[in-house]
Design an enzyme around this catalytic site. Structure first.
Site, short mmCIF file in Angstrom:
data_model
loop_
_atom_site.label_atom_id
_atom_site.label_comp_id
_atom_site.label_asym_id
_atom_site.label_seq_id
_atom_site.Cartn_x
_atom_site.Cartn_y
_atom_site.Cartn_z
CG HIS A 4 43.11 34.07 45.63
ND1 HIS A 4 44.08 33.52 46.45
CD2 HIS A 4 42.32 34.82 46.44
CE1 HIS A 4 43.88 33.93 47.69
NE2 HIS A 4 42.81 34.71 47.70
CB SER A 26 42.51 34.31 51.02
OG SER A 26 43.19 35.37 50.44
CG ASP A 74 46.19 32.39 44.32
OD1 ASP A 74 46.39 33.62 44.47
OD2 ASP A 74 45.88 31.64 45.26
#
Length: 317
Positions: A288, A163, A258
């Site tokens: 995610h 991320s 996501d």
């Protein structure tokens, strides 16, 4: 695109909903950090046994950067030196630390049979953009400069993260290419944030607002960036870099549910178009953040094992 969660991912999402999981944008950064760390205890798998876990202090212009070195029981070495992965944790540049991603780093060290160095870069809003970038670049340079003392082969130094950490890894690779930095052998980009424009279709699909929602992303952005102009800076949005040519081979992981899915896929394609070797792995039924949830989501452990295989093959070339 249609998104259907895998059965286990759907069960985890339902459990979070029934538990009354607070939205991060309703919390202060300190509250969000505490909540994020507590959640890791519930979702992280059992860590593998390692030969060594050592705290490091990396000197930097602003002051010391805490870091943690992981050395697996089985370590690939040549002449006493091993490949290494400098890892940057996720958390929207606002939350997360060495402990939140401790198990992930242990797993990557074990699966890839290399040294992992996790970097505790400065967080926003106390330290806004580009503080995290500066720390990531400084830490990677320090590891390269001190490779011999750490038992690391500087020609087999990779960067990676999930991320926000994937964003930092991508930016470190770009900076190393353009600023005569250390040689980066590979980059592991786990559902990376690559473009703060947030204009890709997956940002508008309701099916992607699973745990990481669009309002949470905006909350992270507003804490991290100092102005709207920062969104166009390649150090914040590596997809805005003029060219991706000459970057190291990349492993790019994306998830179906996501908001960052499409920008990750686009970044992988741009790398490929620029002549960079790319392995892209799509987990269509995951959301995610799943990579850190191996206790509850078997696909997370599959991903860790596959990244280990990729890194071993990369270092063998």
């Amino acid at each position: 695109m249609p998104v259907t969660l895998d059965a286990d991912a759907a069960a985890v999402y339902k459990a979070f909903q029934e538990a009354g999981r607070p939205a991060y944008e309703t919390l202060t950064p300190d509250e969000a950090r505490a909540y994020y760390l507590a959640a890791r205890v519930v979702t992280n798998p059992e860590p593998p046994e390692l030969a060594e876990v050592t705290q490091l202090t990396i000197p930097a212009p602003h002051g010391a950067i805490p870091a943690r070195l992981y050395r697996p029981t089985t370590l690939r070495q040549a002449g006493g030196f091993a490949p290494a992965l400098v890892f940057f944790h996720g958390g929207g540049w606002v939350i997360g630390d060495l402990d939140s991603h401790d198990v992930v780093c242990r797993m990557l060290a074990h699966e890839a049979e290399l040294i992992v160095i996790s970097v505790d870069y400065r967080l926003a809003p106390e330290h806004k953009f580009p503080a995290a970038i500066d720390d990531a670049i400084s830490a990677t340079q320090w590891v390269a400069d001190n490779a011999a003392a750490l038992g690391i082969d500087p020609t087999q130094l990779c960067v990676g993260g999930d991320s926000a950490g994937g964003n930092l890894a991508a930016v470190v690779a770009l900076s190393a290419r353009d600023a005569d930095g250390p040689t980066i052998a590979g980059q592991v980009l786990i559902y990376p944030a690559t473009d703060f424009a947030m204009s890709h279709p997956s940002h508008r699909e309701p099916e992607t607002s699973v745990l990481l929602t669009h309002s949470v992303i905006r909350w992270f952005r507003d804490h991290y960036l100092t102005s709207a102009a920062d969104e166009h800076d390649w150090r914040a949005s590596p997809a805005r870099a003029e060219t991706l040519a000459g970057l190291p081979p990349a492993y790019v992981l994306t998830a179906g549910a996501d908001p960052l899915r499409d920008e990750g896929n686009d970044y992988a394609q741009r790398l490929r178009d620029a002549g960079v070797p790319v392995t892209d792995r799509f987990f269509p039924g995951q959301f995610h953040g799943f990579f850190t949830m191996g206790k509850l989501l078997p696909q997370a452990n599959v991903a860790a094992a596959e990244i280990g295989v990729w890194l071993r093959a990369l270092n063998a070339e």
